[in-house]
Design an enzyme around this catalytic site. Structure first.
Site, mmCIF file in Angstrom:
data_model
loop_
_atom_site.group_PDB
_atom_site.id
_atom_site.type_symbol
_atom_site.label_atom_id
_atom_site.label_comp_id
_atom_site.label_asym_id
_atom_site.label_seq_id
_atom_site.Cartn_x
_atom_site.Cartn_y
_atom_site.Cartn_z
ATOM 1 N N LEU A 1 -28.372 12.926 1.239
ATOM 2 C CA LEU A 1 -27.046 12.392 0.930
ATOM 3 C C LEU A 1 -26.910 10.965 1.420
ATOM 4 O O LEU A 1 -27.261 10.665 2.567
ATOM 5 C CB LEU A 1 -25.971 13.258 1.596
ATOM 6 C CG LEU A 1 -24.565 12.639 1.708
ATOM 7 C CD1 LEU A 1 -23.948 12.439 0.327
ATOM 8 C CD2 LEU A 1 -23.664 13.495 2.590
ATOM 9 N N SER A 2 -26.391 10.081 0.583
ATOM 10 C CA SER A 2 -26.018 8.721 0.968
ATOM 11 C C SER A 2 -27.228 7.977 1.541
ATOM 12 O O SER A 2 -28.191 7.741 0.826
ATOM 13 C CB SER A 2 -24.847 8.772 1.949
ATOM 14 O OG SER A 2 -24.264 7.506 2.118
ATOM 15 N N ALA A 3 -27.209 7.622 2.830
ATOM 16 C CA ALA A 3 -28.390 6.992 3.418
ATOM 17 C C ALA A 3 -29.591 7.925 3.305
ATOM 18 O O ALA A 3 -30.722 7.480 3.079
ATOM 19 C CB ALA A 3 -28.125 6.637 4.877
ATOM 20 N N ALA B 1 -30.753 7.592 -0.255
ATOM 21 C CA ALA B 1 -31.547 6.379 -0.446
ATOM 22 C C ALA B 1 -32.938 6.548 0.165
ATOM 23 O O ALA B 1 -33.938 6.072 -0.388
ATOM 24 C CB ALA B 1 -30.830 5.186 0.172
ATOM 25 N N HIS C 1 -17.236 10.200 -2.244
ATOM 26 C CA HIS C 1 -18.580 10.079 -1.684
ATOM 27 C C HIS C 1 -18.969 11.355 -0.947
ATOM 28 O O HIS C 1 -18.333 11.721 0.047
ATOM 29 C CB HIS C 1 -18.617 8.888 -0.722
ATOM 30 C CG HIS C 1 -19.981 8.536 -0.232
ATOM 31 N ND1 HIS C 1 -20.975 8.079 -1.059
ATOM 32 C CD2 HIS C 1 -20.524 8.583 1.015
ATOM 33 C CE1 HIS C 1 -22.065 7.835 -0.352
ATOM 34 N NE2 HIS C 1 -21.818 8.142 0.908
#
Length: 397
Positions: free
Chosen positions: A152-154, A157, A288
């Site tokens: 998720l998110s970071a 990425a 988010h």
């Protein structure tokens, strides 16, 4: 007129100062989940990460492995509390690996996806996670052909980076509210990519993946998830991830199959032999986070959003890890019974106020990517930009 990147550059020394101040002697002594074992030794650990894991009581040899990467401000335990990957492991028969960030590396426990030294093959945090995978596979007799990663998110990425750096290790990935591999190589670029999107031609995105290793196929299958009202990592990043992996799979001109149900749009691209290799889910009105379904044993929390859709269960099916018995049980569940009502569509309660006012809605009810509000003058709200950047970095509430 000042550019966002220029402003973010001025913030960089301040962010570095806070990062150096973020570590402490007790940075690793966070409350844990008793179901997650801590593995102290797992070979090289150049990224200085913590290894947590879970194996079902009667795990068969040759089972699959799922690697789960939490987001900023989260831990393995907090992510597990909401996502319940251990319950899924018991149900479907696979092992779970939770790499965990600590404050000594990042003050808000973000994986450092924007640092080239942490995402390259054989280096930093990526290499630490690779070593953890090897420890799990060798120690539990797992199937090397069925290793998957999600984040998720970071963490999303970082999932992009791992799929590019180790396509020979991961059979598939699921990137949730994340960014393409190569979207940033510094803090200023990270901010700009998160808020504005990082657009490149498909071939350039594909080259980032191809240049990350000597591997030339087969490539991981990739599931991409994004909230249509995400104002932290704008939804166009999901489009760019899809563009990147379609080019890698040689499907740049292919047309997807499109499904719409309950406020969610799913697009699926198949290989010439008919296998689904890239899919994209956009959940209308969702901000988010990870899409959860509380009716399926998942618990809402920060960035873990009950929108009546279980992203994790859908990802397991996409990867081919959903067992036949579990599929039958799902078909018999009240939520899937004939005549059952569709899951409720996400409402404004699931989105930030700013997102609710800027999301565009088509005739199908699908909230598309947000457009920035028009500026009333030629000036940039410097304080607003700084505050937003610091919040995204986890350095300001």
């Amino acid at each position: 007129m000042a550019r966002f990147g220029d402003l973010a550059s001025e913030l960089n020394p301040l962010l570095k100062m806070w990062s150096l101040d973020g570590g402490s002697a007790g940075a690793r002594s966070e409350p844990g989940d008793p179901r997650l074992a801590t593995v102290a030794e797992f070979g090289g650990n150049p990224g200085d990460l913590v290894m947590r894991s879970y194996t079902p009581a009667r795990l068969a040899r040759g089972s699959a492995l799922v690697v789960v990467l939490h987001g900023c401000t989260q831990t393995a335990a907090s992510f597990e509390h909401s996502a319940a990957w251990t319950a899924l492991a018991d149900e479907h028969g696979f092992a779970v690996l939770y790499p965990e960030q600590h404050r000594g590396n990042n003050p808000k426990r973000c994986f450092n996806w924007f640092n080239p030294e942490d995402v390259a093959r054989g280096a930093g945090e990526a290499a630490s996670i690779r070593a953890m995978v090897e420890t799990m596979v060798a120690g539990h007799g797992l199937d090397r052909r069925r290793v998957f990663v999600t984040g998720l998110s970071a963490g999303g990425a970082m999932t992009s980076a791992l799929l590019a750096a180790y396509p020979d290790v991961f059979a598939g990935g699921a990137i949730m509210a994340g960014l393409p591999c190569g979207a940033a190589s510094s803090v200023p670029q990270a901010f700009e990519s998160m808020y504005k999107g990082a657009s490149r031609p498909a071939r350039e995105w594909g080259d980032v993946v191809r240049d990350s290793s000597d591997h030339r196929g087969p490539w991981p299958k990739v599931s991409v998830w994004h909230g249509g009202a995400d104002s932290t990592v704008v939804p166009s990043n999901g489009d760019e991830i899809v563009k990147q992996w379609l080019d890698v799979h040689g499907l740049g001109g292919a047309k997807p199959t499109v499904e719409r149900k309950g406020g969610r749009t799913r697009r699926v691209w198949t290989s010439p032999n008919g296998e689904a290799v890239v899919e994209q889910h956009v959940v209308a009105g969702m901000s988010h986070g990870v899409a959860l379904d509380a009716r399926r044993g998942e618990t809402p929390g920060p960035f873990m959003l009950d929108v009546g859709v279980s992203a994790n269960r859908d990802v397991l099916a996409f990867w081919g890890l959903a067992t036949a018995s579990a599929k039958s049980a799902e078909e018999r569940s009240p939520a899937n019974a004939p005549g059952a009502a569709e899951p409720p569509r996400p409402t404004s309660a699931h989105r930030p106020a700013a997102a609710a006012s800027t999301a565009k809605t088509s005739r199908s009810g699908f909230a598309g990517r947000m457009e920035p509000e028009p500026r009333r003058s030629g000036r940039i709200d410097v304080q607003g930009v700084i505050a937003k950047a610091l919040k995204a970095a986890g350095l300001m509430k």
